[in-house]
Motif scaffolding. Structure first.
Motif, PDB file in Angstrom:
ATOM      1  N   ARG A   1      63.139  69.664  25.945  1.00 59.05           N
ATOM      2  CA  ARG A   1      63.007  70.328  24.640  1.00 59.05           C
ATOM      3  C   ARG A   1      64.362  70.713  24.050  1.00 59.05           C
ATOM      4  O   ARG A   1      64.533  70.687  22.841  1.00 59.05           O
ATOM      5  N   GLN A   2      65.308  71.058  24.908  1.00 59.13           N
ATOM      6  CA  GLN A   2      66.634  71.420  24.402  1.00 59.13           C
ATOM      7  C   GLN A   2      67.442  70.198  23.973  1.00 59.13           C
ATOM      8  O   GLN A   2      68.364  70.310  23.181  1.00 59.13           O
TER       9      GLN A   2
ATOM     10  N   LEU B   1      73.207  73.958  27.353  1.00 55.75           N
ATOM     11  CA  LEU B   1      71.872  73.917  27.934  1.00 55.75           C
ATOM     12  C   LEU B   1      71.577  75.269  28.575  1.00 55.75           C
ATOM     13  O   LEU B   1      72.263  75.682  29.513  1.00 55.75           O
ATOM     14  N   ASP B   2      70.581  75.958  28.059  1.00 58.62           N
ATOM     15  CA  ASP B   2      70.175  77.260  28.561  1.00 58.62           C
ATOM     16  C   ASP B   2      69.177  77.048  29.702  1.00 58.62           C
ATOM     17  O   ASP B   2      68.101  76.487  29.485  1.00 58.62           O
ATOM     18  N   THR B   3      69.541  77.485  30.898  1.00 58.18           N
ATOM     19  CA  THR B   3      68.686  77.245  32.066  1.00 58.18           C
ATOM     20  C   THR B   3      67.823  78.466  32.413  1.00 58.18           C
ATOM     21  O   THR B   3      67.202  78.498  33.473  1.00 58.18           O
ATOM     22  N   SER B   4      67.780  79.469  31.524  1.00 55.97           N
ATOM     23  CA  SER B   4      67.015  80.685  31.830  1.00 55.97           C
ATOM     24  C   SER B   4      65.511  80.415  31.946  1.00 55.97           C
ATOM     25  O   SER B   4      64.802  81.175  32.600  1.00 55.97           O
TER      26      SER B   4
ATOM     27  N   ILE C   1      71.638  74.235  38.968  1.00 52.98           N
ATOM     28  CA  ILE C   1      71.801  73.068  38.109  1.00 52.98           C
ATOM     29  C   ILE C   1      73.252  72.619  38.196  1.00 52.98           C
ATOM     30  O   ILE C   1      74.170  73.441  38.190  1.00 52.98           O
ATOM     31  N   THR C   2      73.445  71.296  38.323  1.00 56.52           N
ATOM     32  CA  THR C   2      74.780  70.724  38.474  1.00 56.52           C
ATOM     33  C   THR C   2      74.891  69.502  37.582  1.00 56.52           C
ATOM     34  O   THR C   2      73.997  68.664  37.552  1.00 56.52           O
ATOM     35  N   LEU C   3      76.017  69.413  36.863  1.00 55.43           N
ATOM     36  CA  LEU C   3      76.291  68.260  36.022  1.00 55.43           C
ATOM     37  C   LEU C   3      77.393  67.434  36.662  1.00 55.43           C
ATOM     38  O   LEU C   3      78.482  67.944  36.934  1.00 55.43           O
TER      39      LEU C   3
ATOM     40  N   GLY D   1      69.564  80.281  34.955  1.00 57.27           N
ATOM     41  CA  GLY D   1      69.888  81.389  34.067  1.00 57.27           C
ATOM     42  C   GLY D   1      71.238  81.195  33.405  1.00 57.27           C
ATOM     43  O   GLY D   1      71.510  81.773  32.365  1.00 57.27           O
ATOM     44  N   ALA D   2      72.074  80.358  34.016  1.00 57.15           N
ATOM     45  CA  ALA D   2      73.400  80.082  33.451  1.00 57.15           C
ATOM     46  C   ALA D   2      73.265  79.116  32.272  1.00 57.15           C
ATOM     47  O   ALA D   2      72.256  78.441  32.112  1.00 57.15           O
ATOM     48  N   VAL D   3      74.320  79.065  31.474  1.00 57.86           N
ATOM     49  CA  VAL D   3      74.407  78.088  30.397  1.00 57.86           C
ATOM     50  C   VAL D   3      75.350  76.981  30.865  1.00 57.86           C
ATOM     51  O   VAL D   3      76.446  77.257  31.348  1.00 57.86           O
TER      52      VAL D   3
END
Length: 187
Positions: free
Chosen positions: A54-55, A179-182, A145-147, A166-168
């Motif tokens: 969705r983001q 990307l908002d991971t909250s 989450i890891t990029l 929760g991090a961006v």
């Protein structure tokens, strides 16, 4: 990295295996290092993919791309992946066949108990080897989450994370998106 086809008994085993998984009725499957694995995500898994999808949607449309979970072929290996999300140019998505990782803009894998190690290790290495420019690992088991970016034959040379849910996380060009991971939650 491509290897010579195995013509045991006059049959190209890689081609035969990939043909077979494309013609299985019912469930979707992928091949991970020669092992046929069912693709059967849980609702929690799908929810995590949706949070990311969705983001991305507006930016994907602006780029003239589509996002989905189509087939990715890794020629010269016994691998055929069905990523949770891949962002690909619209014109390539119209062909109906499998694409190559280097034809994507972004590949996203969401871990489950059954596939976490494959997503963390095997797929990360293979996506880099086959030049997927960005690999986003949503690790529901670790809650992180890891990029991965800047692919090479020995792996990704740039790693951003792991970041706790929760991090961006900033997705670089061509996305230029925070990307908002909250909205993500551990398994």
């Amino acid at each position: 990295m491509t290897s010579a086809p195995d013509y045991t008994y006059g049959i190209d085993s890689e081609r035969a295996l990939k043909y077979a998984v494309q013609h299985i009725r019912g469930d979707r499957v992928e091949i991970i290092e020669g092992i046929i694995e069912p693709v059967s995500p849980t609702w929690d898994h799908e929810r995590a993919a949706r949070v990311v999808r969705r983001q991305l949607e507006d930016r994907v449309d602006e780029l003239g791309c589509v996002e989905g979970s189509g087939n990715l072929d890794l020629p010269g290996s016994s691998n055929w992946y069905v990523p949770d999300i891949a962002v690909v140019p619209e014109e390539l998505a119209r062909g109906g066949g499998a694409l190559l990782p280097d034809q994507t803009f972004l590949v996203v894998e969401v871990t489950s108990e059954s596939n976490a190690e494959s997503d963390r290790i095997v797929k990360r290495r293979r996506y880099a080897e086959y030049r997927a420019p960005l690999y986003l690992l949503v690790d529901r088991i670790e809650g992180s989450i890891t990029l991965f970016s800047e692919p090479g034959h020995l792996g990704y040379t740039r790693v951003d994370g792991p970041h706790p849910f929760g991090a961006v996380v900033r997705l670089p060009d061509p996305f230029n998106l925070d990307l908002d991971t909250s909205g993500l939650s551990p398994a």
